[in-house]
Design a protein around this motif. Structure first.
Motif, PDB file in Angstrom:
ATOM      1  N   LEU A   3       0.827  -1.204   0.000  1.00  0.00           N
ATOM      2  CA  LEU A   3       0.000   0.000   0.000  1.00  0.00           C
ATOM      3  C   LEU A   3       0.865   1.258   0.000  1.00  0.00           C
ATOM      4  O   LEU A   3       0.538   2.244  -0.658  1.00  0.00           O
ATOM      5  CB  LEU A   3      -0.931  -0.029   1.213  1.00  0.00           C
ATOM      6  CG  LEU A   3      -2.013   1.026   1.287  1.00  0.00           C
ATOM      7  CD1 LEU A   3      -2.854   1.046   0.018  1.00  0.00           C
ATOM      8  CD2 LEU A   3      -2.899   0.781   2.490  1.00  0.00           C
ATOM      9  N   ARG A   4       1.989   1.203   0.703  1.00  0.00           N
ATOM     10  CA  ARG A   4       2.872   2.364   0.743  1.00  0.00           C
ATOM     11  C   ARG A   4       3.432   2.693  -0.651  1.00  0.00           C
ATOM     12  O   ARG A   4       3.467   3.845  -1.066  1.00  0.00           O
ATOM     13  CB  ARG A   4       4.015   2.108   1.711  1.00  0.00           C
ATOM     14  CG  ARG A   4       4.968   3.273   1.767  1.00  0.00           C
ATOM     15  CD  ARG A   4       6.161   2.994   2.637  1.00  0.00           C
ATOM     16  NE  ARG A   4       6.559   4.256   3.188  1.00  0.00           N
ATOM     17  CZ  ARG A   4       6.909   4.450   4.415  1.00  0.00           C
ATOM     18  NH1 ARG A   4       6.912   3.469   5.265  1.00  0.00           N
ATOM     19  NH2 ARG A   4       7.264   5.633   4.815  1.00  0.00           N
ATOM     20  N   ILE A   5       3.842   1.658  -1.380  1.00  0.00           N
ATOM     21  CA  ILE A   5       4.377   1.872  -2.724  1.00  0.00           C
ATOM     22  C   ILE A   5       3.282   2.410  -3.633  1.00  0.00           C
ATOM     23  O   ILE A   5       3.517   3.317  -4.443  1.00  0.00           O
ATOM     24  CB  ILE A   5       4.988   0.563  -3.274  1.00  0.00           C
ATOM     25  CG1 ILE A   5       6.239   0.202  -2.453  1.00  0.00           C
ATOM     26  CG2 ILE A   5       5.320   0.689  -4.745  1.00  0.00           C
ATOM     27  CD1 ILE A   5       6.798  -1.173  -2.755  1.00  0.00           C
ATOM     28  N   LEU A  29      -1.209  12.120   3.826  1.00  0.00           N
ATOM     29  CA  LEU A  29      -1.304  10.719   4.233  1.00  0.00           C
ATOM     30  C   LEU A  29       0.086  10.110   4.400  1.00  0.00           C
ATOM     31  O   LEU A  29       0.366   9.438   5.401  1.00  0.00           O
ATOM     32  CB  LEU A  29      -2.120   9.935   3.207  1.00  0.00           C
ATOM     33  CG  LEU A  29      -2.256   8.436   3.424  1.00  0.00           C
ATOM     34  CD1 LEU A  29      -2.812   8.126   4.798  1.00  0.00           C
ATOM     35  CD2 LEU A  29      -3.132   7.843   2.340  1.00  0.00           C
ATOM     36  N   LEU A  30       0.957  10.344   3.436  1.00  0.00           N
ATOM     37  CA  LEU A  30       2.316   9.800   3.538  1.00  0.00           C
ATOM     38  C   LEU A  30       3.078  10.413   4.714  1.00  0.00           C
ATOM     39  O   LEU A  30       3.887   9.735   5.358  1.00  0.00           O
ATOM     40  CB  LEU A  30       3.068  10.013   2.228  1.00  0.00           C
ATOM     41  CG  LEU A  30       2.619   9.085   1.092  1.00  0.00           C
ATOM     42  CD1 LEU A  30       3.181   9.545  -0.248  1.00  0.00           C
ATOM     43  CD2 LEU A  30       3.027   7.655   1.380  1.00  0.00           C
ATOM     44  N   ALA A  31       2.805  11.669   5.017  1.00  0.00           N
ATOM     45  CA  ALA A  31       3.433  12.303   6.177  1.00  0.00           C
ATOM     46  C   ALA A  31       2.949  11.651   7.473  1.00  0.00           C
ATOM     47  O   ALA A  31       3.736  11.446   8.411  1.00  0.00           O
ATOM     48  CB  ALA A  31       3.127  13.796   6.191  1.00  0.00           C
ATOM     49  N   ALA A  32       1.669  11.312   7.540  1.00  0.00           N
ATOM     50  CA  ALA A  32       1.139  10.630   8.724  1.00  0.00           C
ATOM     51  C   ALA A  32       1.765   9.247   8.879  1.00  0.00           C
ATOM     52  O   ALA A  32       2.073   8.814  10.001  1.00  0.00           O
ATOM     53  CB  ALA A  32      -0.379  10.526   8.633  1.00  0.00           C
ATOM     54  N   VAL A  33       1.982   8.560   7.772  1.00  0.00           N
ATOM     55  CA  VAL A  33       2.623   7.248   7.811  1.00  0.00           C
ATOM     56  C   VAL A  33       4.060   7.392   8.315  1.00  0.00           C
ATOM     57  O   VAL A  33       4.508   6.645   9.194  1.00  0.00           O
ATOM     58  CB  VAL A  33       2.594   6.578   6.415  1.00  0.00           C
ATOM     59  CG1 VAL A  33       3.468   5.338   6.379  1.00  0.00           C
ATOM     60  CG2 VAL A  33       1.168   6.249   6.013  1.00  0.00           C
ATOM     61  N   LYS A  34       4.775   8.353   7.780  1.00  0.00           N
ATOM     62  CA  LYS A  34       6.160   8.591   8.190  1.00  0.00           C
ATOM     63  C   LYS A  34       6.230   8.985   9.668  1.00  0.00           C
ATOM     64  O   LYS A  34       7.119   8.537  10.400  1.00  0.00           O
ATOM     65  CB  LYS A  34       6.781   9.684   7.313  1.00  0.00           C
ATOM     66  CG  LYS A  34       8.244   9.886   7.535  1.00  0.00           C
ATOM     67  CD  LYS A  34       9.024   8.700   7.038  1.00  0.00           C
ATOM     68  CE  LYS A  34      10.510   8.993   7.083  1.00  0.00           C
ATOM     69  NZ  LYS A  34      11.289   7.801   6.791  1.00  0.00           N
ATOM     70  N   ASP A  39       7.643   8.051  15.306  1.00  0.00           N
ATOM     71  CA  ASP A  39       7.196   8.057  16.697  1.00  0.00           C
ATOM     72  C   ASP A  39       7.355   6.698  17.366  1.00  0.00           C
ATOM     73  O   ASP A  39       7.777   6.603  18.510  1.00  0.00           O
ATOM     74  CB  ASP A  39       5.731   8.487  16.796  1.00  0.00           C
ATOM     75  CG  ASP A  39       5.531   9.964  16.503  1.00  0.00           C
ATOM     76  OD1 ASP A  39       6.542  10.708  16.449  1.00  0.00           O
ATOM     77  OD2 ASP A  39       4.367  10.380  16.328  1.00  0.00           O
ATOM     78  N   GLU A  40       6.992   5.645  16.650  1.00  0.00           N
ATOM     79  CA  GLU A  40       6.994   4.312  17.245  1.00  0.00           C
ATOM     80  C   GLU A  40       8.235   3.498  16.896  1.00  0.00           C
ATOM     81  O   GLU A  40       8.384   2.368  17.363  1.00  0.00           O
ATOM     82  CB  GLU A  40       5.733   3.560  16.826  1.00  0.00           C
ATOM     83  CG  GLU A  40       4.467   4.248  17.314  1.00  0.00           C
ATOM     84  CD  GLU A  40       3.203   3.542  16.893  1.00  0.00           C
ATOM     85  OE1 GLU A  40       3.288   2.396  16.386  1.00  0.00           O
ATOM     86  OE2 GLU A  40       2.128   4.131  17.065  1.00  0.00           O
ATOM     87  N   VAL A  44       5.951   0.469   9.222  1.00  0.00           N
ATOM     88  CA  VAL A  44       4.501   0.293   9.169  1.00  0.00           C
ATOM     89  C   VAL A  44       4.133  -0.776   8.145  1.00  0.00           C
ATOM     90  O   VAL A  44       4.778  -0.913   7.108  1.00  0.00           O
ATOM     91  CB  VAL A  44       3.766   1.610   8.856  1.00  0.00           C
ATOM     92  CG1 VAL A  44       3.955   2.616   9.962  1.00  0.00           C
ATOM     93  CG2 VAL A  44       4.186   2.191   7.543  1.00  0.00           C
ATOM     94  N   THR A  45       3.083  -1.503   8.459  1.00  0.00           N
ATOM     95  CA  THR A  45       2.554  -2.522   7.566  1.00  0.00           C
ATOM     96  C   THR A  45       1.339  -1.949   6.845  1.00  0.00           C
ATOM     97  O   THR A  45       0.883  -0.847   7.145  1.00  0.00           O
ATOM     98  CB  THR A  45       2.126  -3.769   8.359  1.00  0.00           C
ATOM     99  OG1 THR A  45       1.075  -3.385   9.250  1.00  0.00           O
ATOM    100  CG2 THR A  45       3.291  -4.351   9.153  1.00  0.00           C
TER     101      THR A  45
END
Length: 147
Positions: A3-5, A29-34, A39-40, A44-45
């Motif tokens: 999904l990321r790709i 959206l990509l910024a939230a994923v990054k 943060d964690e 991400v999966t």
């Protein structure tokens, strides 16, 4: 393809098409994923990305409702356009019959006897319905079946 790709490819396509609204939403959206990765300190999966998308759609719906109440149609239109872009990446929604069948299977699988076992049922259901149904609606149906 992950999904990321796919998101990154869609971002490139939006850049080439000079679609500023879509590009802005995809970048957000990509910024939230990054941000989640940083943060964690995890990679991400696809399930994590789906959870982020679901959260962002819910935020946009809440914002659109508030803008509607404030009679700001221009801002409502922006939020609704972002929802359309975000929902493209969610899996197809489950029908009511499919939801009821999944809940029945989860109740049987978890051996739930009453309301005290609701957490067990929801734990079984969450991975199956993430991004495909509203968890609040599912929760209410589970309550009805366990009561």
């Amino acid at each position: 393809m992950s999904l990321r790709i796919e998101l990154q490819e869609q971002q490139k396509a939006a850049m080439r098409a000079r679609d500023k609204a879509r590009l802005g939403t995809l970048r957000m959206l990509l910024a939230a994923v990054k941000q989640k990765e940083i943060d964690e300190r995890v990679t991400v999966t696809d399930d994590d990305i789906l959870a982020i998308i679901v959260k962002m759609v819910k935020q946009r719906k809440d914002a659109a409702q508030q803008f509607t109440d404030a009679k700001r149609q221009d801002l409502v239109d922006i939020e609704l356009a972002e929802i359309v872009v975000l929902e493209e990446f969610l899996p197809t929604a489950l029908s009511q019959d499919e939801i009821v069948a999944l809940i029945a299977a989860a109740v049987e699988q978890s051996g739930a006897q009453g309301m005290q076992d609701m957490g067990k049922v929801m734990a079984v259901l969450k991975p199956q319905v993430q991004g495909r149904a509203d968890m609040g609606a599912i929760s209410s149906v589970v309550r009805q079946q366990l009561a």
